[in-house]
Write an enzyme that holds these catalytic residues in place. Structure first.
Site, short mmCIF file in Angstrom:
data_model
loop_
_atom_site.label_atom_id
_atom_site.label_comp_id
_atom_site.label_asym_id
_atom_site.label_seq_id
_atom_site.Cartn_x
_atom_site.Cartn_y
_atom_site.Cartn_z
N LYS A 183 -5.77 16.47 -38.22
CA LYS A 183 -7.01 16.24 -37.48
C LYS A 183 -7.70 15.02 -38.08
O LYS A 183 -7.45 14.64 -39.22
CB LYS A 183 -7.94 17.45 -37.53
CG LYS A 183 -8.53 17.82 -38.86
CD LYS A 183 -9.69 17.02 -39.34
CE LYS A 183 -10.77 16.85 -38.29
NZ LYS A 183 -11.89 16.01 -38.84
N THR A 194 -13.10 13.35 -41.34
CA THR A 194 -11.99 13.55 -42.28
C THR A 194 -10.61 13.74 -41.68
O THR A 194 -10.42 14.43 -40.70
CB THR A 194 -12.33 14.79 -43.11
OG1 THR A 194 -13.49 14.50 -43.84
CG2 THR A 194 -11.22 15.18 -44.03
N THR A 398 -21.68 12.91 -39.23
CA THR A 398 -20.51 13.41 -39.95
C THR A 398 -20.81 13.39 -41.43
O THR A 398 -21.56 12.57 -41.89
CB THR A 398 -19.27 12.56 -39.68
OG1 THR A 398 -19.59 11.19 -39.87
CG2 THR A 398 -18.76 12.78 -38.28
#
Lengths: 398, 398
Positions: A183, A194, A398
């Site tokens: 991912k 990430t 994020t």
């Protein structure tokens, strides 16, 4: 569980190889209600493992934990969550990561030190541990040999699709498989929002071979996927070997399929990068050394002006040269050729073929920079810089 | 013209100091019909000069020419054009730059070797030399002591406003002035959409003092204005001294006003950077060394995710820490504080004060990163990454 040969399971991604179960559940960490917690278990008979972590000096708690857990080259399970990075959370955050490992171990009858932890999401906020531990219990109860796809889906953040890959190799001693999931949709260098990768194989592999092959595969793939030059505090690549195929494999056999799976996943990451309209392969050839080639390719890949030009479908070789010129690589300015999608728009450091012949309307862009200084080459994969990238990263934390 | 004290002219920018004339004309290089060619002449009695050029290894023809022209620490005029960078144009481009110097020299009764050339605009296309030479002739005929403003306007590309600054100093021997003009609206590091700066002073200064002071002023100002991390092939900073004030000035006197003028111009460049919605001062304090402070500040200033967050008015300290963590600077992660506009949202590497108390609605943003590793500090000025930046740089070729 005695090392008998086992065929691959029919599962995908991390469960493509035999000896692994996985699943994904909704723990409730994401406001959207989408799946956000995944488990992967290595049923053995081997439990060899290797890992590569972010080189960022600000490391999230799960990285600190997992680094310790894999130090003995052995892992039996991985617990992963999206919806919170557990980064910059201090001692309480490390306690949370430890709790995630311990709860997973309890649920599966393992030792906490054999469980790696991966987290992704917003930096600087604590995880709601009651939801996490409840999710772990529910996930543990539904692990399955066909759960790879669910796990891949549960680790998504701004990814628009899950990312899985697998390769099966057949040698004299039989067949064995390498699979994995990934991912990460922005901040790849490897990067924030990430990048998390779990790779599995049912080959029997010595831990030092696992480690060496994983480092080499990462060097050639994830390390050269540079979407936006930003590096995460949580990036983790894990490789677990179950030995369930019974086939013993050395470095020379493992390297190619492992690198292929990593390259496949890296390509999927770049193809799904946040807000990107183009996937750009920046290849530098004719370099004096591979390091030179990588340095030049990365400089071009990180030029915001180059990336905007590609978004605008402009084969702007001047911006390419300007980026090349910031490097220390060996080259003479009047020896450099630049080719966009097969059209050499810059030749010998000056005006080349008619730039109107370049078609940048498709998703895939191939940029070739020939330095004329040697025979080494390297490719770095990146994205264009778009309105949507700005939108996603100015409106999404994020 | 004999070194008698002269008062400043009342002109602005490059004509604020006595002994200089300037002008700007429309040569026809820009499709818009806006002014695009400027001249600056140093009438003396001194003709001392110093220069700083781009460190990009791909250097435009005018940079190659001007580097040679200033090698003897002497310049009598500068010719500048917007509407074409004359970069990556090979031997014909160098011939064009030479012709620009020679034509200027002819028109003013000088030697070509005493004329510097600066160009800005699209890379990789030849200049229409008939228009350029005609423009030079017309400009030479209308040079004036009040022409600084017209010159500053003629060197604009995507700049939305001309940039001028001046300081007058008074010592025991009398008053003297430092002035200047600048252009550059994107790709500042110093950067493409090139930064061109011409500075003038009527002080009497030894060439080696001029050079040393210019380098130090650039190090502290233009070198730390990093709008988008991209470096141009054409960046040039020139400093010309006429001696027309008759006041002899040493390094210790010249440094402060020169640095102030450069800082003023650098601030104007960042305030007018392409598509920017915020001007961000990234100050790193508590560093072990000034180099560490600059490295950390630049890493933050170049993080696209941080820049998008500021655009979205999000005091995202996690992205700041992630950028800090990519550097080699001395620090411990649990010692770092991050303060946005006075609110310390990250303390000791973890969660600090309530981020909802941070107001990022204004143009000016002050980011303070305290490393807790020493007493050195530095500031790098940058911009946010916006939809308009992408628009300007995907639709406008530079």
């Amino acid at each position: 569980m005695t090392g008998q040969p086992t065929t691959a399971t029919g599962g995908t991604g991390v469960t493509a190889a035999a000896g692994f179960t996985a699943t994904g559940v909704t723990a409730g960490l994401k406001p959207s209600g989408a799946p956000d917690l995944a488990l992967v278990q290595n049923l053995g008979p081997d439990h060899a493992a290797a890992a590569v972590f972010t080189t960022n000096r600000i490391q999230a708690a799960p990285v600190t934990w997992s680094r310790g857990a894999v130090a003995d080259c052995r892992l039996r399970a991985v617990v992963l969550n999206s919806g919170g990075a557990n980064a910059c959370t201090g001692a309480p955050g490390l306690q949370d990561a430890t709790t995630m490992a311990a709860r997973t171990a309890d649920a599966l009858g393992l030792e906490a030190g054999d469980v790696a932890v991966c987290s992704t999401g917003l930096i600087g906020t604590r995880l709601p541990m009651d939801l996490v531990t409840d999710g772990i219990d529910r996930a543990a109860a539904q692990l399955g040999a066909d759960g790879g796809a669910a796990a891949a889906r549960a680790i998504m953040t701004t990814d628009t699709r899950p990312k899985e890959a697998a390769r099966t190799a057949t040698g004299a001693a039989g067949s064995w498989t390498v699979g994995g999931m990934a991912k990460g949709a922005g901040m790849l260098a490897p990067g924030l929002a990430t990048m998390l990768v779990v790779l599995t194989t049912d080959a029997r592999v010595e831990p030092e071979v696992l480690r060496g092959c994983l480092r080499e595969a990462c060097r050639l793939t994830f390390d050269r996927a540079d979407s936006d030059g930003c590096m995460s505090t949580n990036d983790t690549v894990l490789l677990l070997a179950s030995g369930a195929s019974g086939v013993e494999v050395g470095a020379e056999e493992l390297q190619a399929p492992l690198t292929e799976v990593c390259a496949d996943l890296a390509a999927q990451l770049i193809d799904d990068a946040e807000g990107a309209a183009h996937t750009i392969a920046v290849t530098v050839a004719g370099a004096a050394t591979e390091d030179d080639a990588v340095e030049v390719a990365r400089a071009v890949a990180r030029s915001n002006l180059f990336k905007c030009a590609v978004y605008g479908r402009d084969p702007n070789w001047g911006r390419v040269l300007a980026a090349v010129g910031t490097t220390r690589a060996a080259f003479e300015p009047d020896q450099v050729d630049v080719t966009f999608n097969g059209v050499t728009v810059c030749r010998g450091g000056g005006i080349g073929d008619d730039r109107s012949g370049v078609d940048l309307s498709g998703r895939q862009v191939t940029l070739l920079v020939e330095l004329g200084a040697g025979t080494a080459s390297a490719t770095v994969w990146t994205n264009d810089l778009t309105h949507d990238y700005v939108t996603e990263n100015s409106e999404y934390s994020t």
